[in-house]
Design a protein around this motif. Structure first.
Motif, PDB file in Angstrom:
ATOM      1  N   LEU A 125     -11.237  16.138  14.397  1.00 35.94           N
ATOM      2  CA  LEU A 125     -12.224  17.091  14.667  1.00 35.94           C
ATOM      3  C   LEU A 125     -12.722  17.833  13.559  1.00 35.94           C
ATOM      4  CD1 LEU A 125     -10.080  18.846  17.747  1.00 35.94           C
ATOM      5  CD2 LEU A 125     -12.109  17.124  17.764  1.00 35.94           C
ATOM      6  N   LEU A 126     -12.109  17.688  12.310  1.00 35.27           N
ATOM      7  CA  LEU A 126     -12.553  18.549  11.312  1.00 35.27           C
ATOM      8  C   LEU A 126     -13.468  17.622  10.587  1.00 35.27           C
ATOM      9  CD1 LEU A 126     -12.502  20.599   8.746  1.00 35.27           C
ATOM     10  CD2 LEU A 126     -10.830  19.230   7.762  1.00 35.27           C
ATOM     11  N   VAL A 127     -13.552  16.362  10.698  1.00 41.83           N
ATOM     12  CA  VAL A 127     -14.543  15.651  10.002  1.00 41.83           C
ATOM     13  C   VAL A 127     -15.717  15.560  11.057  1.00 41.83           C
ATOM     14  CG1 VAL A 127     -15.345  13.055   9.765  1.00 41.83           C
ATOM     15  CG2 VAL A 127     -13.105  13.997   8.733  1.00 41.83           C
ATOM     16  N   ALA A 128     -15.541  15.718  12.362  1.00 43.03           N
ATOM     17  CA  ALA A 128     -16.879  15.712  13.335  1.00 43.03           C
ATOM     18  C   ALA A 128     -17.548  16.913  13.106  1.00 43.03           C
ATOM     19  CB  ALA A 128     -16.110  15.323  14.655  1.00 43.03           C
ATOM     20  N   PHE A 129     -16.729  18.090  13.257  1.00 43.13           N
ATOM     21  CA  PHE A 129     -17.441  19.449  13.117  1.00 43.13           C
ATOM     22  C   PHE A 129     -18.142  19.457  11.758  1.00 43.13           C
ATOM     23  CE2 PHE A 129     -14.898  20.336  16.584  1.00 43.13           C
ATOM     24  CZ  PHE A 129     -15.576  21.411  17.666  1.00 43.13           C
ATOM     25  N   GLY A 130     -17.504  19.200  10.662  1.00 39.08           N
ATOM     26  CA  GLY A 130     -18.243  19.296   9.369  1.00 39.08           C
ATOM     27  C   GLY A 130     -19.404  18.479   9.243  1.00 39.08           C
ATOM     28  N   ALA A 131     -19.225  17.069   9.631  1.00 40.15           N
ATOM     29  CA  ALA A 131     -20.662  16.201   9.627  1.00 40.15           C
ATOM     30  C   ALA A 131     -21.663  16.761  10.643  1.00 40.15           C
ATOM     31  CB  ALA A 131     -20.043  14.846  10.218  1.00 40.15           C
ATOM     32  N   THR A 132     -21.306  17.175  11.671  1.00 41.38           N
ATOM     33  CA  THR A 132     -22.303  17.988  12.770  1.00 41.38           C
ATOM     34  C   THR A 132     -22.824  19.005  12.262  1.00 41.38           C
ATOM     35  OG1 THR A 132     -20.999  17.185  14.716  1.00 41.38           O
ATOM     36  CG2 THR A 132     -22.482  18.597  14.937  1.00 41.38           C
ATOM     37  N   LEU A 133     -21.934  19.827  11.617  1.00 44.14           N
ATOM     38  CA  LEU A 133     -22.597  21.115  10.803  1.00 44.14           C
ATOM     39  C   LEU A 133     -23.647  20.762   9.663  1.00 44.14           C
ATOM     40  CD1 LEU A 133     -22.703  24.339  10.632  1.00 44.14           C
ATOM     41  CD2 LEU A 133     -20.679  24.041   9.038  1.00 44.14           C
ATOM     42  N   LEU A 134     -23.347  19.572   8.971  1.00 41.37           N
ATOM     43  CA  LEU A 134     -24.162  19.280   7.705  1.00 41.37           C
ATOM     44  C   LEU A 134     -25.486  18.923   8.483  1.00 41.37           C
ATOM     45  CD1 LEU A 134     -24.764  18.822   4.824  1.00 41.37           C
ATOM     46  CD2 LEU A 134     -23.462  16.767   4.882  1.00 41.37           C
ATOM     47  N   SER A 135     -25.390  18.027   9.580  1.00 37.63           N
ATOM     48  CA  SER A 135     -26.639  17.441  10.087  1.00 37.63           C
ATOM     49  C   SER A 135     -27.497  18.393  10.786  1.00 37.63           C
ATOM     50  CB  SER A 135     -26.176  16.238  11.244  1.00 37.63           C
ATOM     51  OG  SER A 135     -25.309  15.305  10.642  1.00 37.63           O
ATOM     52  N   VAL A 136     -26.870  19.487  11.201  1.00 37.91           N
ATOM     53  CA  VAL A 136     -27.619  20.447  12.039  1.00 37.91           C
ATOM     54  C   VAL A 136     -28.431  21.187  11.251  1.00 37.91           C
ATOM     55  CG1 VAL A 136     -27.362  22.772  13.217  1.00 37.91           C
ATOM     56  CG2 VAL A 136     -26.378  20.514  14.192  1.00 37.91           C
ATOM     57  N   ALA A 137     -27.460  21.340   9.825  1.00 37.19           N
ATOM     58  CA  ALA A 137     -28.380  22.391   8.884  1.00 37.19           C
ATOM     59  C   ALA A 137     -29.335  21.981   8.311  1.00 37.19           C
ATOM     60  CB  ALA A 137     -27.417  22.804   7.663  1.00 37.19           C
ATOM     61  N   ILE A 138     -29.255  20.438   7.979  1.00 35.35           N
ATOM     62  CA  ILE A 138     -30.467  19.736   7.377  1.00 35.35           C
ATOM     63  C   ILE A 138     -31.464  19.549   8.417  1.00 35.35           C
ATOM     64  CG2 ILE A 138     -31.312  17.832   6.059  1.00 35.35           C
ATOM     65  CD1 ILE A 138     -28.233  17.501   4.878  1.00 35.35           C
ATOM     66  N   GLY A 139     -31.237  19.038   9.576  1.00 31.69           N
ATOM     67  CA  GLY A 139     -32.188  18.633  10.710  1.00 31.69           C
ATOM     68  C   GLY A 139     -32.944  19.731  11.137  1.00 31.69           C
ATOM     69  N   SER A 256     -25.769  19.587  19.414  1.00 29.89           N
ATOM     70  CA  SER A 256     -24.724  19.647  18.331  1.00 29.89           C
ATOM     71  C   SER A 256     -23.588  19.093  19.475  1.00 29.89           C
ATOM     72  CB  SER A 256     -24.480  20.980  17.905  1.00 29.89           C
ATOM     73  OG  SER A 256     -25.663  21.364  17.219  1.00 29.89           O
ATOM     74  N   THR A 257     -23.353  19.757  20.656  1.00 30.10           N
ATOM     75  CA  THR A 257     -22.123  19.238  21.418  1.00 30.10           C
ATOM     76  C   THR A 257     -22.184  17.904  21.831  1.00 30.10           C
ATOM     77  OG1 THR A 257     -23.368  19.873  23.308  1.00 30.10           O
ATOM     78  CG2 THR A 257     -22.002  21.429  22.419  1.00 30.10           C
ATOM     79  N   LEU A 258     -23.459  17.132  21.929  1.00 35.04           N
ATOM     80  CA  LEU A 258     -23.603  15.753  22.006  1.00 35.04           C
ATOM     81  C   LEU A 258     -23.405  14.881  20.815  1.00 35.04           C
ATOM     82  CD1 LEU A 258     -26.701  15.642  24.562  1.00 35.04           C
ATOM     83  CD2 LEU A 258     -24.213  15.613  24.942  1.00 35.04           C
ATOM     84  N   LEU A 259     -23.514  15.497  19.628  1.00 29.94           N
ATOM     85  CA  LEU A 259     -23.297  14.975  18.551  1.00 29.94           C
ATOM     86  C   LEU A 259     -22.084  14.647  17.932  1.00 29.94           C
ATOM     87  CD1 LEU A 259     -25.167  13.458  16.202  1.00 29.94           C
ATOM     88  CD2 LEU A 259     -25.299  15.728  15.120  1.00 29.94           C
ATOM     89  N   ALA A 315     -14.953  15.032  27.124  1.00 27.76           N
ATOM     90  CA  ALA A 315     -15.002  16.445  27.377  1.00 27.76           C
ATOM     91  C   ALA A 315     -16.193  16.991  26.557  1.00 27.76           C
ATOM     92  CB  ALA A 315     -13.655  17.021  26.696  1.00 27.76           C
ATOM     93  N   PHE A 316     -16.673  16.609  25.298  1.00 26.70           N
ATOM     94  CA  PHE A 316     -17.655  17.079  24.668  1.00 26.70           C
ATOM     95  C   PHE A 316     -18.924  16.379  25.380  1.00 26.70           C
ATOM     96  CE2 PHE A 316     -14.935  17.698  21.146  1.00 26.70           C
ATOM     97  CZ  PHE A 316     -15.457  18.945  20.750  1.00 26.70           C
ATOM     98  N   ASN A 317     -18.948  15.563  25.842  1.00 28.21           N
ATOM     99  CA  ASN A 317     -20.330  15.070  26.564  1.00 28.21           C
ATOM    100  C   ASN A 317     -20.455  15.683  27.917  1.00 28.21           C
ATOM    101  OD1 ASN A 317     -21.129  12.760  24.920  1.00 28.21           O
ATOM    102  ND2 ASN A 317     -19.732  11.330  25.826  1.00 28.21           N
TER     103      ASN A 317
END
Length: 332
Positions: A125-139, A256-259, A315-317
């Motif tokens: 979950l840490l990797v998934a949330f961290g990567a999602t946060l980075l993708s969301v910020a840049i995108g 983000s919830t789907l990513l 669950a996230f989907n």
């Protein structure tokens, strides 16, 4: 004809008060967009179930270490007495399930499988949330800039998105992860592996978010509130951060919830290929890697981590689908 009914002065004076009192007791209050979205989301029982499971998963991951200490679990403690020396498989049925080991133990070492799943939950979950946060910020930043300014800025950012989307992400992730196994940037061991995974997954997945934000921005920039802001003398940065970004919160949250589940699967895939989280640190993908050799004789060892990934992604989907319907009812 019937004569009109006459009322006394006291009754005539009391009647308006009674009417006003009834209106006062049933006062109609306006609802914000957030309250309306919450009411829509709350009516979706499937999405609510997904949200509850997501909250429980996050709490379990955040409290995994305290839970292990509370129940006396150690993910790396071997129990050779629970392993058959002839076959290196757990003694007993269903992978050695017992009152002390509710999900059984792993082959060869006899480590408690429940504690290893708990230990691997916070990593995934840490990797998934961290990567999602980075993708969301840049995108989000590049997408809103491309959609608002258009012209050469839009053309440059759009071509940059095409380059990133055409990049062989899996091969690059394997190469980067393998090259940095020893240490880099003052980090080594588990912090290095987690940081590399967050960077590789998040940095190369931002174009998906960028395209969605760009498309939404192209639509919003022609709306009346943007024209009104321009008419009042507002400049580009003010319109971007005060007018456009607040209206992009809904689509960003939904995507983000789907990513997040896709990032969970990507981390599991890299760990499965041996370039993600390294043993003895537990991870769901790493556990699946070790279970490949035993799935015919000890299917329990593969079912448990596979089921953990399946429930988390599902669950996230479900949560993402519910948020999409609640924030944008026209998508139904």
């Amino acid at each position: 004809m019937t004569a009109p009914i006459e009322t006394t002065g006291a009754a005539a004076e009391a009647q308006p008060e009674a009417v006003l009192e009834g209106v006062e007791s049933k006062r109609i209050e306006g609802r914000s967009l957030g309250q309306i979205a919450w009411l829509r989301f709350r009516r979706d029982k499937v999405a609510m179930a997904g949200a509850i499971v997501v909250i429980l998963l996050i709490l379990t991951a955040a409290l995994s270490r305290p839970l292990q200490h509370l129940f006396g679990l150690d993910p790396n403690q071997p129990h050779q007495d629970l392993i058959d020396p002839n076959t290196t498989l757990p003694k007993g049925d269903f992978g050695g399930m017992s009152a002390d080991h509710l999900l059984g133990v792993d082959p060869k070492f006899g480590r408690d499988l429940l504690s290893r799943i708990l230990e691997g939950s916070w990593v995934s979950l840490l990797v998934a949330f961290g990567a999602t946060l980075l993708s969301v910020a840049i995108g989000t930043v590049l997408g809103v800039v491309a959609g608002f300014y258009r012209g050469r800025v839009d053309a440059f950012i759009s071509r940059l998105m095409d380059v990133f989307l055409a990049f062989p992400l899996l091969l690059f992730a394997i190469a980067i992860s393998a090259a940095l196994q020893g240490g880099a940037f003052g980090l080594d061991g588990l912090p290095l592996h987690i940081s590399v995974l967050i960077f590789v997954i998040g940095f190369f997945n931002w174009p998906y978010m960028g395209r969605i934000v760009r498309a939404q921005t192209l639509s919003l920039r022609e709306r009346e509130f943007v024209a009104a802001a321009r008419g009042l003398g507002a400049r580009g940065p003010f319109i971007l951060f005060r007018e456009l970004l607040p209206n992009l919160v809904g689509p960003v949250i939904v995507y983000s919830t789907l990513l997040i589940p896709s990032n969970i699967l990507f981390e599991a895939a890299l760990s499965f290929l041996g370039v993600g989280i390294q043993p003895p640190q537990s991870s769901w993908g790493g556990t699946l890697t070790q279970a490949v050799k035993y799935y015919e004789v000890d299917p329990q060892y593969m079912i448990v981590p596979g089921l953990a990934i399946f429930v988390t992604v599902l669950a996230f989907n479900l949560l993402g689908d519910g948020l999409r319907d609640a924030l944008d009812p026209r998508s139904r």
